[in-house]
Design a protein around this motif. Structure first.
Motif, PDB file in Angstrom:
ATOM      1  N   VAL A  25       0.842  -1.206   0.000  1.00  0.00           N
ATOM      2  CA  VAL A  25       0.000   0.000   0.000  1.00  0.00           C
ATOM      3  C   VAL A  25       0.871   1.247   0.000  1.00  0.00           C
ATOM      4  N   LYS A  26       1.918   1.215   0.819  1.00  0.00           N
ATOM      5  CA  LYS A  26       2.825   2.360   0.881  1.00  0.00           C
ATOM      6  C   LYS A  26       3.528   2.588  -0.450  1.00  0.00           C
ATOM      7  N   GLU A  27       4.002   1.503  -1.026  1.00  0.00           N
ATOM      8  CA  GLU A  27       4.703   1.624  -2.302  1.00  0.00           C
ATOM      9  C   GLU A  27       3.775   2.159  -3.396  1.00  0.00           C
ATOM     10  N   GLN A  28       2.516   1.673  -3.359  1.00  0.00           N
ATOM     11  CA  GLN A  28       1.548   2.162  -4.342  1.00  0.00           C
ATOM     12  C   GLN A  28       1.244   3.643  -4.105  1.00  0.00           C
ATOM     13  N   ALA A  29       1.132   4.016  -2.816  1.00  0.00           N
ATOM     14  CA  ALA A  29       0.867   5.421  -2.470  1.00  0.00           C
ATOM     15  C   ALA A  29       1.999   6.321  -2.948  1.00  0.00           C
ATOM     16  N   LEU A  30       3.228   5.859  -2.794  1.00  0.00           N
ATOM     17  CA  LEU A  30       4.369   6.632  -3.266  1.00  0.00           C
ATOM     18  C   LEU A  30       4.389   6.718  -4.788  1.00  0.00           C
ATOM     19  N   ALA A  31       4.036   5.606  -5.424  1.00  0.00           N
ATOM     20  CA  ALA A  31       3.965   5.600  -6.890  1.00  0.00           C
ATOM     21  C   ALA A  31       2.886   6.569  -7.381  1.00  0.00           C
ATOM     22  N   ASP A  32       1.753   6.563  -6.677  1.00  0.00           N
ATOM     23  CA  ASP A  32       0.674   7.499  -7.028  1.00  0.00           C
ATOM     24  C   ASP A  32       1.120   8.938  -6.846  1.00  0.00           C
ATOM     25  N   ALA A  33       1.838   9.196  -5.751  1.00  0.00           N
ATOM     26  CA  ALA A  33       2.325  10.548  -5.480  1.00  0.00           C
ATOM     27  C   ALA A  33       3.304  11.001  -6.569  1.00  0.00           C
ATOM     28  N   ARG A  34       4.216  10.107  -6.936  1.00  0.00           N
ATOM     29  CA  ARG A  34       5.175  10.443  -7.985  1.00  0.00           C
ATOM     30  C   ARG A  34       4.475  10.772  -9.299  1.00  0.00           C
ATOM     31  N   GLN A  35       3.446  10.005  -9.599  1.00  0.00           N
ATOM     32  CA  GLN A  35       2.730  10.212 -10.863  1.00  0.00           C
ATOM     33  C   GLN A  35       2.024  11.570 -10.891  1.00  0.00           C
ATOM     34  N   ILE A  36       1.395  11.939  -9.778  1.00  0.00           N
ATOM     35  CA  ILE A  36       0.731  13.235  -9.689  1.00  0.00           C
ATOM     36  C   ILE A  36       1.744  14.366  -9.853  1.00  0.00           C
ATOM     37  N   LYS A  37       2.884  14.249  -9.165  1.00  0.00           N
ATOM     38  CA  LYS A  37       3.883  15.309  -9.225  1.00  0.00           C
ATOM     39  C   LYS A  37       4.508  15.415 -10.619  1.00  0.00           C
ATOM     40  N   LYS A 111       7.109  12.479   5.405  1.00  0.00           N
ATOM     41  CA  LYS A 111       8.445  13.080   5.324  1.00  0.00           C
ATOM     42  C   LYS A 111       9.204  12.664   4.058  1.00  0.00           C
ATOM     43  N   THR A 112       8.556  11.932   3.186  1.00  0.00           N
ATOM     44  CA  THR A 112       9.232  11.466   1.976  1.00  0.00           C
ATOM     45  C   THR A 112       9.220  12.553   0.898  1.00  0.00           C
ATOM     46  N   GLU A 113      10.185  12.474   0.014  1.00  0.00           N
ATOM     47  CA  GLU A 113      10.300  13.473  -1.046  1.00  0.00           C
ATOM     48  C   GLU A 113       9.096  13.467  -1.965  1.00  0.00           C
ATOM     49  N   GLU A 114       8.540  12.272  -2.188  1.00  0.00           N
ATOM     50  CA  GLU A 114       7.403  12.149  -3.093  1.00  0.00           C
ATOM     51  C   GLU A 114       6.174  12.911  -2.593  1.00  0.00           C
ATOM     52  N   VAL A 115       6.085  13.100  -1.277  1.00  0.00           N
ATOM     53  CA  VAL A 115       4.877  13.690  -0.693  1.00  0.00           C
ATOM     54  C   VAL A 115       4.996  15.207  -0.553  1.00  0.00           C
ATOM     55  N   ASP A 116       6.184  15.767  -0.707  1.00  0.00           N
ATOM     56  CA  ASP A 116       6.346  17.217  -0.634  1.00  0.00           C
ATOM     57  C   ASP A 116       5.469  17.891  -1.689  1.00  0.00           C
ATOM     58  N   PHE A 117       4.611  18.782  -1.240  1.00  0.00           N
ATOM     59  CA  PHE A 117       3.703  19.545  -2.106  1.00  0.00           C
ATOM     60  C   PHE A 117       2.730  18.650  -2.884  1.00  0.00           C
ATOM     61  N   LEU A 118       2.547  17.417  -2.441  1.00  0.00           N
ATOM     62  CA  LEU A 118       1.669  16.493  -3.170  1.00  0.00           C
ATOM     63  C   LEU A 118       0.239  17.002  -3.209  1.00  0.00           C
ATOM     64  N   SER A 119      -0.310  17.345  -2.041  1.00  0.00           N
ATOM     65  CA  SER A 119      -1.727  17.737  -1.998  1.00  0.00           C
ATOM     66  C   SER A 119      -1.975  19.006  -2.803  1.00  0.00           C
ATOM     67  N   SER A 120      -1.036  19.964  -2.782  1.00  0.00           N
ATOM     68  CA  SER A 120      -1.222  21.192  -3.561  1.00  0.00           C
ATOM     69  C   SER A 120      -1.083  20.901  -5.064  1.00  0.00           C
ATOM     70  N   ASN A 121      -0.181  20.005  -5.425  1.00  0.00           N
ATOM     71  CA  ASN A 121      -0.056  19.602  -6.830  1.00  0.00           C
ATOM     72  C   ASN A 121      -1.337  18.935  -7.325  1.00  0.00           C
ATOM     73  N   PHE A 122      -1.880  18.052  -6.471  1.00  0.00           N
ATOM     74  CA  PHE A 122      -3.134  17.397  -6.836  1.00  0.00           C
ATOM     75  C   PHE A 122      -4.251  18.428  -6.985  1.00  0.00           C
ATOM     76  N   ARG A 123      -4.323  19.348  -6.024  1.00  0.00           N
ATOM     77  CA  ARG A 123      -5.369  20.379  -6.079  1.00  0.00           C
ATOM     78  C   ARG A 123      -5.262  21.188  -7.372  1.00  0.00           C
ATOM     79  N   ASP A 124      -4.039  21.551  -7.761  1.00  0.00           N
ATOM     80  CA  ASP A 124      -3.844  22.311  -9.002  1.00  0.00           C
ATOM     81  C   ASP A 124      -4.414  21.560 -10.203  1.00  0.00           C
ATOM     82  N   LEU A 125      -4.088  20.283 -10.312  1.00  0.00           N
ATOM     83  CA  LEU A 125      -4.564  19.498 -11.458  1.00  0.00           C
ATOM     84  C   LEU A 125      -6.072  19.296 -11.407  1.00  0.00           C
TER      85      LEU A 125
END
Length: 337
Positions: A25-37, A111-125
């Motif tokens: 689940v974590k790996e998928q969440a990180l993959a999802d975060a990377r894709q959004i960013k 605290k992972t790099e993939e999650v930095d600004f994730l929610s704002s990036n998602f909101r923008d899209l």
């Protein structure tokens, strides 16, 4: 003992599976975060200027086409790429930025790099996708209302007679763009469907008005100084040689006739109220190649100015030195005599 051993193994197996699942689940969440960013980095700038509002800054059909091209390019090249990803992400983590942050926090991924600004990036899209249809609708309605106002001003006689048909075709073009921006704009569709009939009606009324107009000729009992005929000849020569009329470099104008339509009137006074310049009210008839083919003259209501002079001795005679422009209208050229 065998039972205890069995249950111990079973619990270990369950815990191991849970840990594996949690890690997946974590790996998928990180993959999802990377894709959004990655999508945000690659495509977000393409939505610049598309904010869910009217995108027109001025009444310019070239601008309308450019903005429409931009939106259609987004719909063709960008939205099909990001929309499925954004929809999938929203289904898993929600659309609220705080909820997204909390879910990644609960997984220990905040605290992972993939999650930095994730929610704002998602909101923008997410908002950008929402803004495209909103922008289409807002711009469509803006163009429709502009066309509607132009048609109303034509009906009210706000525009000069020679401009009314042109304005109606402009209104038609803007209604056409209104329907292109939002094909479901029912008012725009209705107005576009009836605009040709409206243009025909304006044309009939314009023709009727042209037929009714008569050349006024000189006023009777002109008091002078000078005669109406002589002053008209001088004014005619003045306009034939003026850079904005007979000598215009922009348009070939034929100066046809001048009629004196009033007595000499005060044009300018000094600080003491003494007259230093006089003006003569006239009608000026002109035509051009296009109007001439249709037997049309354009008549201007003008005041032609005599030269300035000393108080008490300002001339009421040629040579002329400028003019003031008033109203204008169209009439049949062969009636100008």
């Amino acid at each position: 003992m065998k039972k205890i051993f069995f249950f111990t193994c079973l619990i270990s197996l369950i815990l191991s599976s849970a840990l594996i699942f949690a890690q997946d689940v974590k790996e998928q969440a990180l993959a999802d975060a990377r894709q959004i960013k990655e999508l945000h980095k690659k495509y977000f700038e393409r939505f610049k200027g598309i904010y869910g509002e009217n995108v027109m800054d001025q009444y310019d059909l070239k601008e309308a086409q450019a903005e429409l091209d931009k939106i259609e390019a987004l719909e063709r090249e960008v939205i099909p790429v990001i929309q499925p990803v954004v929809a999938s992400f929203a289904e898993k983590y929600g659309t609220d930025t705080m909820a997204i942050d909390n879910k990644y926090f609960d997984m220990g991924l905040h605290k992972t790099e993939e999650v930095d600004f994730l929610s704002s990036n998602f909101r923008d899209l997410y908002q950008s996708l929402e803004n495209v249809p909103k922008t289409r609708k807002a711009t469509s309605e803006y163009l429709r209302k502009w066309a509607e106002d132009m048609i109303r001003l034509v009906d009210e006689g706000f525009y000069p007679a020679q401009d009314r048909i042109t304005r109606m075709y402009e209104a038609k073009s803007f209604l056409d763009f209104a329907c292109k921006f939002d094909p479901n704009n029912s008012k725009a569709n209705t107005q576009l469907a009836s605009i040709d009939q409206k243009i025909a009606e304006v044309g009939k009324k314009l023709t009727k008005d042209i037929e009714k107009k008569k050349w006024a000729g000189h006023i009777t009992s002109f008091a002078g100084p000078g005669t109406a005929g002589d002053l008209a000849k001088s004014a005619l020569e003045y306009f034939k040689n003026d850079r904005d009329w007979g000598k215009s470099s922009k348009k070939k104008i034929q100066v046809v006739a001048v009629a004196v339509r009033g007595q000499w009137e005060i044009a300018e006074t000094n600080l003491l109220g003494q007259v230093i310049q006089w003006r003569l009210p006239i009608h000026l008839a002109i035509t051009d190649e296009k109007f001439k083919k249709e037997n049309i003259a354009q008549v201007f209501e003008l005041s032609i100015l005599a030269k300035e002079g000393a108080p008490g001795s300002a001339p009421k005679s040629p040579p002329f030195d400028g003019f003031w422009v008033g109203d204008n209208w169209l009439m049949r050229l062969d009636k100008v005599k």
